[in-house]
Design a protein around this motif. Structure first.
Motif, PDB file in Angstrom:
ATOM      1  N   LEU A   1       0.768  -1.346   0.303  1.00 13.27           N
ATOM      2  CA  LEU A   1       0.206  -0.220   0.079  1.00 13.27           C
ATOM      3  C   LEU A   1       1.173   1.289  -0.050  1.00 13.27           C
ATOM      4  CD1 LEU A   1      -2.514  -1.126   2.734  1.00 13.27           C
ATOM      5  CD2 LEU A   1      -2.485  -1.044   0.295  1.00 13.27           C
ATOM      6  N   ASP A   2       1.872   1.384   0.775  1.00 16.30           N
ATOM      7  CA  ASP A   2       3.055   1.953   0.684  1.00 16.30           C
ATOM      8  C   ASP A   2       3.386   2.718  -0.356  1.00 16.30           C
ATOM      9  OD1 ASP A   2       3.088   3.325   3.493  1.00 16.30           O
ATOM     10  OD2 ASP A   2       4.065   1.749   4.065  1.00 16.30           O
TER      11      ASP A   2
ATOM     12  N   ARG B   1       3.531   5.347  -5.282  1.00 13.76           N
ATOM     13  CA  ARG B   1       3.354   5.938  -7.388  1.00 13.76           C
ATOM     14  C   ARG B   1       1.999   7.170  -7.315  1.00 13.76           C
ATOM     15  NH1 ARG B   1       0.037   3.922 -10.376  1.00 13.76           N
ATOM     16  NH2 ARG B   1      -0.776   2.082  -8.653  1.00 13.76           N
ATOM     17  N   LEU B   2       1.287   6.275  -7.125  1.00 18.15           N
ATOM     18  CA  LEU B   2      -0.271   7.068  -7.173  1.00 18.15           C
ATOM     19  C   LEU B   2      -0.098   9.409  -6.322  1.00 18.15           C
ATOM     20  CD1 LEU B   2      -3.019   5.467  -5.618  1.00 18.15           C
ATOM     21  CD2 LEU B   2      -2.538   6.127  -8.259  1.00 18.15           C
ATOM     22  N   GLU B   3       1.500   8.904  -5.951  1.00 14.36           N
ATOM     23  CA  GLU B   3       1.591  10.779  -5.367  1.00 14.36           C
ATOM     24  C   GLU B   3       2.241  10.893  -6.454  1.00 14.36           C
ATOM     25  OE1 GLU B   3       3.076  10.664  -1.996  1.00 14.36           O
ATOM     26  OE2 GLU B   3       1.214  10.687  -0.737  1.00 14.36           O
TER      27      GLU B   3
ATOM     28  N   LYS C   1       0.502  14.422 -13.448  1.00 13.05           N
ATOM     29  CA  LYS C   1      -0.949  15.497 -14.049  1.00 13.05           C
ATOM     30  C   LYS C   1      -1.039  16.678 -13.696  1.00 13.05           C
ATOM     31  CE  LYS C   1      -2.938  10.438 -14.571  1.00 13.05           C
ATOM     32  NZ  LYS C   1      -3.954  10.702 -14.365  1.00 13.05           N
ATOM     33  N   GLN C   2      -0.655  16.962 -11.990  1.00 15.25           N
ATOM     34  CA  GLN C   2      -0.201  18.710 -12.051  1.00 15.25           C
ATOM     35  C   GLN C   2       0.404  19.418 -12.573  1.00 15.25           C
ATOM     36  OE1 GLN C   2      -0.030  18.667  -7.923  1.00 15.25           O
ATOM     37  NE2 GLN C   2      -2.243  18.849  -7.284  1.00 15.25           N
ATOM     38  N   SER C   3       1.328  18.699 -12.838  1.00 15.67           N
ATOM     39  CA  SER C   3       2.739  19.826 -13.553  1.00 15.67           C
ATOM     40  C   SER C   3       1.847  20.223 -15.027  1.00 15.67           C
ATOM     41  CB  SER C   3       3.941  19.338 -13.398  1.00 15.67           C
ATOM     42  OG  SER C   3       4.534  19.310 -11.785  1.00 15.67           O
ATOM     43  N   ALA C   4       1.321  19.072 -15.556  1.00 17.39           N
ATOM     44  CA  ALA C   4       1.446  19.301 -17.050  1.00 17.39           C
ATOM     45  C   ALA C   4       0.113  20.091 -17.289  1.00 17.39           C
ATOM     46  CB  ALA C   4       1.264  17.606 -17.438  1.00 17.39           C
ATOM     47  N   VAL C   5      -0.933  19.765 -16.130  1.00 16.12           N
ATOM     48  CA  VAL C   5      -2.238  20.993 -16.254  1.00 16.12           C
ATOM     49  C   VAL C   5      -2.097  21.843 -16.331  1.00 16.12           C
ATOM     50  CG1 VAL C   5      -4.053  21.860 -14.971  1.00 16.12           C
ATOM     51  CG2 VAL C   5      -3.314  18.881 -15.225  1.00 16.12           C
ATOM     52  N   GLU C   6      -0.344  22.791 -14.652  1.00 16.54           N
ATOM     53  CA  GLU C   6       0.270  23.907 -15.350  1.00 16.54           C
ATOM     54  C   GLU C   6       0.607  24.496 -16.067  1.00 16.54           C
ATOM     55  OE1 GLU C   6       2.280  23.738 -11.133  1.00 16.54           O
ATOM     56  OE2 GLU C   6       0.358  23.086 -10.010  1.00 16.54           O
ATOM     57  N   LYS C   7       1.398  23.667 -16.591  1.00 14.67           N
ATOM     58  CA  LYS C   7       1.936  24.031 -18.011  1.00 14.67           C
ATOM     59  C   LYS C   7       1.043  24.641 -18.881  1.00 14.67           C
ATOM     60  CE  LYS C   7       6.229  23.619 -15.638  1.00 14.67           C
ATOM     61  NZ  LYS C   7       6.774  24.466 -15.948  1.00 14.67           N
TER      62      LYS C   7
END
Length: 133
Positions: free
Chosen positions: A84-85, A90-92, A98-104
């Motif tokens: 789980l850890d 991996r999910l983080e 994804k957040q970086s791609a969206v922001e860019k």
């Protein structure tokens, strides 16, 4: 009748040397004053660093002597927790990517809109200049 005092020959020779010696002694005194001021600034910080080192040593000793926890986890449960850890890590990282791609992309879109607006403004200014001429 004034009596003139005649200095010995060695005094005439020693006067310029005396000024050099006094200047040298003055420089030594100034050096020690600067050194004491510098040590006054550095010493408290060194004491803080030593205190932090002592705290770290005490914390490492405390963690080393804690021993086993009050409850034991079976190996199957421990493997599940580790999985789980790993999945959470991996999910983080995936979320961060994804957040970086969206922001860019948002930034690129904003820049494109600004560029288009500026192009329109330049065209409008050119038209106004043509009308004035």
């Amino acid at each position: 009748m004034a009596v003139e005092y005649v200095y010995p020959a060695w005094w005439e020779w020693f006067q310029p040397v005396l000024w050099a010696v006094l200047l040298f002694i003055g420089l030594i005194i100034v050096y020690y004053i600067i050194r004491v001021i510098q040590e006054g600034r550095v010493t408290p910080r060194l004491a803080e660093i030593e205190l932090e080192k002592e705290k770290l040593k005490l914390m490492t000793l405390e963690y080393a002597h804690r021993g086993q926890p009050f409850f034991r986890i079976p190996p199957e449960r421990l493997e599940e927790i580790n999985k789980l850890d790993e999945e959470n890590i991996r999910l983080e990282t995936d979320i961060f990517a994804k957040q970086s791609a969206v922001e860019k992309r948002i930034q690129r879109l904003e820049n494109m809109v600004k560029s288009t607006k500026l192009d329109h403004m330049v065209e409008k200014i050119k038209e106004d200049e043509r009308k004035i001429r």
